[in-house]
Scaffold this motif. Structure first.
Motif, PDB file in Angstrom:
ATOM      1  N   LYS A 254       1.625  -8.619 -18.022  1.00  0.00           N
ATOM      2  CA  LYS A 254       0.179  -8.617 -17.884  1.00  0.00           C
ATOM      3  C   LYS A 254      -0.314  -9.940 -17.286  1.00  0.00           C
ATOM      4  O   LYS A 254      -1.200  -9.970 -16.431  1.00  0.00           O
ATOM      5  N   LEU A 255       0.292 -11.018 -17.737  1.00  0.00           N
ATOM      6  CA  LEU A 255      -0.054 -12.350 -17.233  1.00  0.00           C
ATOM      7  C   LEU A 255       0.216 -12.434 -15.726  1.00  0.00           C
ATOM      8  O   LEU A 255      -0.602 -12.955 -14.959  1.00  0.00           O
ATOM      9  N   ALA A 256       1.362 -11.884 -15.303  1.00  0.00           N
ATOM     10  CA  ALA A 256       1.728 -11.903 -13.879  1.00  0.00           C
ATOM     11  C   ALA A 256       0.728 -11.073 -13.076  1.00  0.00           C
ATOM     12  O   ALA A 256       0.402 -11.393 -11.936  1.00  0.00           O
ATOM     13  N   HIS A 257       0.238 -10.021 -13.695  1.00  0.00           N
ATOM     14  CA  HIS A 257      -0.766  -9.179 -13.045  1.00  0.00           C
ATOM     15  C   HIS A 257      -2.076  -9.953 -12.882  1.00  0.00           C
ATOM     16  O   HIS A 257      -2.667  -9.979 -11.810  1.00  0.00           O
TER      17      HIS A 257
ATOM     18  N   TYR B 236       1.891  -5.925  -9.478  1.00  0.00           N
ATOM     19  CA  TYR B 236       1.679  -4.552  -9.941  1.00  0.00           C
ATOM     20  C   TYR B 236       1.908  -4.479 -11.450  1.00  0.00           C
ATOM     21  O   TYR B 236       2.883  -5.035 -11.959  1.00  0.00           O
ATOM     22  N   TYR B 237       1.002  -3.827 -12.162  1.00  0.00           N
ATOM     23  CA  TYR B 237       1.123  -3.654 -13.613  1.00  0.00           C
ATOM     24  C   TYR B 237       0.841  -2.192 -13.935  1.00  0.00           C
ATOM     25  O   TYR B 237      -0.185  -1.649 -13.520  1.00  0.00           O
ATOM     26  N   GLY B 238       1.766  -1.550 -14.622  1.00  0.00           N
ATOM     27  CA  GLY B 238       1.587  -0.149 -14.967  1.00  0.00           C
ATOM     28  C   GLY B 238       1.221  -0.022 -16.435  1.00  0.00           C
ATOM     29  O   GLY B 238       2.023  -0.312 -17.319  1.00  0.00           O
ATOM     30  N   THR B 239      -0.021   0.407 -16.684  1.00  0.00           N
ATOM     31  CA  THR B 239      -0.503   0.493 -18.062  1.00  0.00           C
ATOM     32  C   THR B 239       0.328   1.474 -18.882  1.00  0.00           C
ATOM     33  O   THR B 239       0.630   1.232 -20.044  1.00  0.00           O
TER      34      THR B 239
ATOM     35  N   ASP C 297       0.834  -1.189   0.000  1.00  0.00           N
ATOM     36  CA  ASP C 297       0.000   0.000   0.000  1.00  0.00           C
ATOM     37  C   ASP C 297       0.882   1.257   0.000  1.00  0.00           C
ATOM     38  O   ASP C 297       0.695   2.176  -0.793  1.00  0.00           O
ATOM     39  N   LEU C 298       1.875   1.235   0.853  1.00  0.00           N
ATOM     40  CA  LEU C 298       2.794   2.363   0.977  1.00  0.00           C
ATOM     41  C   LEU C 298       3.561   2.539  -0.332  1.00  0.00           C
ATOM     42  O   LEU C 298       3.747   3.631  -0.844  1.00  0.00           O
ATOM     43  N   TYR C 299       3.971   1.401  -0.902  1.00  0.00           N
ATOM     44  CA  TYR C 299       4.733   1.419  -2.151  1.00  0.00           C
ATOM     45  C   TYR C 299       3.901   2.054  -3.260  1.00  0.00           C
ATOM     46  O   TYR C 299       4.375   2.873  -4.023  1.00  0.00           O
ATOM     47  N   LEU C 300       2.617   1.687  -3.318  1.00  0.00           N
ATOM     48  CA  LEU C 300       1.757   2.240  -4.354  1.00  0.00           C
ATOM     49  C   LEU C 300       1.533   3.739  -4.157  1.00  0.00           C
ATOM     50  O   LEU C 300       1.459   4.486  -5.112  1.00  0.00           O
ATOM     51  N   LYS C 301       1.468   4.150  -2.901  1.00  0.00           N
ATOM     52  CA  LYS C 301       1.283   5.568  -2.627  1.00  0.00           C
ATOM     53  C   LYS C 301       2.508   6.371  -3.016  1.00  0.00           C
ATOM     54  O   LYS C 301       2.423   7.533  -3.337  1.00  0.00           O
ATOM     55  N   HIS C 302       3.673   5.721  -2.926  1.00  0.00           N
ATOM     56  CA  HIS C 302       4.929   6.422  -3.171  1.00  0.00           C
ATOM     57  C   HIS C 302       5.668   5.835  -4.358  1.00  0.00           C
ATOM     58  O   HIS C 302       6.850   5.557  -4.266  1.00  0.00           O
ATOM     59  N   HIS C 303       4.971   5.603  -5.422  1.00  0.00           N
ATOM     60  CA  HIS C 303       5.646   5.075  -6.606  1.00  0.00           C
ATOM     61  C   HIS C 303       6.689   6.093  -7.063  1.00  0.00           C
ATOM     62  O   HIS C 303       6.373   7.237  -7.343  1.00  0.00           O
ATOM     63  N   HIS C 304       7.937   5.668  -7.100  1.00  0.00           N
ATOM     64  CA  HIS C 304       9.041   6.574  -7.387  1.00  0.00           C
ATOM     65  C   HIS C 304       9.516   6.407  -8.832  1.00  0.00           C
ATOM     66  O   HIS C 304       9.859   5.316  -9.245  1.00  0.00           O
TER      67      HIS C 304
END
Ligand SMILES: [Zn+2]
Length: 357
Positions: free
Chosen positions: A190-193, A199-202, A6-13
């Motif tokens: 995408k498969l791993a997502h 985590y998958y970044g479009t 959750d923290l990682y997603l909030k602070h995507h660097h």
């Protein structure tokens, strides 16, 4: 979802390059870019003996003409020892910026050592054979991993097409293979997502995919050995580097086809280039993904890129062995190979069916 994620997603660097110059004679802009970024006093150039003659020496002279203090470190390999030596040099000289001038290894040493010493890094590629020229990852020997690790994104990339076109054409072809590889890398991500909730970044995925499509669409232009074609490739390689910066990992650019490439290099070392192996890996992994693998093969053929074991001076059994090994290279990275867990007979069938052996 646990709190760490959750923290990682909030602070995507995302660490991105600030200045990117691509074109004929781009090298002359080194002092201007350096000044613009606030580096006016000192620099360290990391290059190889050959790449120093090709570009490093010019960079040194241009910066010295601009009243900068410039030191040089020549390296020939990218081992932990080389990185250690470079770090020692950075600690002693305290340059404001480190320039990596070369193809793969020199840029890797410059990127990794400067990251450890918290010094900005400028990438000056002399070839366009892979996306490491713009990525935040470096590939270092002796880390007991055949793949790349996170270090830092270049603050600037200065790619002189005039210099890059003087390298053997095989380097350009290899660069195309490394970009086309994103077709399957993104599918694996995408498969791993979908199957592992990774985590998958479009945005990062689209950028990598678009780069692959652009290189494929421009295969004819690149084949003509024109500057325009080389520019398309360079921009695609740089976009792939940026895609990795946005994703915060090599995921958008490295999937099962890269695992095959790393495995083949272990089975049959020093016979082929990274992107050449990735291209062949992409044909086979595209087939596993039920994507347009024939289109991949036709495009590689059109570019004059290797598409078979014998094109790589490898034996049929080397390709089968590399396919079998590929899934074990990075067990934590979920791909189509993890999903299908192929046996030796499956590997042989896949290689035969796609014409790689
Ligand atoms: Zn690659």
């Amino acid at each position: 979802m646990n709190s760490v994620i959750d923290l990682y997603l909030k602070h995507h660097h995302m660490q991105l390059p600030r200045e990117v110059i691509v074109g004929n004679g781009a090298l002359e802009r080194v002092p201007e870019i350096s000044r613009k970024l606030g580096f006016r006093k000192s620099a360290l150039i990391i290059a190889g003996k050959k790449t120093y003659d090709i570009a490093g020496k010019t960079v040194k002279e241009l910066l010295e003409d601009d009243k900068m203090e410039v030191n040089t470190l020549l390296v020939e390999t990218a081992t932990i020892m080389d990185v250690g030596a470079a770090e020692e040099k950075i600690r002693t000289l305290k340059p404001q910026v480190v320039f990596g001038v070369g193809g793969g290894t020199k840029i890797d040493v410059a990127k990794c050592s400067s990251a450890h010493q918290e010094t900005p890094f400028i990438s000056i590629p002399t070839t366009a054979s892979h996306d490491g020229i713009a990525s935040p990852l470096s590939s270092i020997k002796g880390l007991d991993k055949p793949f790349s690790v996170m270090s830092q994104a270049p603050i600037a990339i200065i790619a002189d097409t005039n210099i890059i076109m003087q390298a053997p054409w095989r380097f350009i072809i290899s660069g195309c293979g490394d970009v086309i590889a994103k077709l399957t890398a993104v599918r694996d991500w995408k498969l791993a997502h979908e199957e592992r909730n990774e985590y998958y970044g479009t945005y990062a995925a689209s950028l990598a995919l678009m780069s692959a499509k652009l290189v494929m669409e421009n295969a004819g232009l690149i084949k003509q050995e024109s500057e325009e074609g080389v520019r398309v490739l360079l921009e695609a390689l740089i976009s792939c580097g940026v895609a990795m910066s946005i994703a915060g990992s090599s995921r958008p650019c490295s999937g099962s086809e890269h695992m095959f490439s790393h495995a083949l290099e272990m089975v049959r070392p020093n016979q082929s280039m990274h992107g050449e192996r990735c291209g062949i890996g992409t044909i086979m992994m595209a087939s596993l993904h039920k994507a347009r693998w024939k289109h991949v093969r036709t495009t590689l053929e059109r570019l004059g890129a290797p598409t078979t074991a014998s094109d790589l001076d490898a034996r049929k059994e080397d390709v089968v062995e590399a396919l079998r090994m590929a899934a074990t290279i990075r067990p934590e990275r979920y791909t189509i190979l993890s999903k299908l867990s192929l046996g030796v007979a499956d590997c042989e069938r896949l290689a035969k069916a796609t014409g790689t052996i």
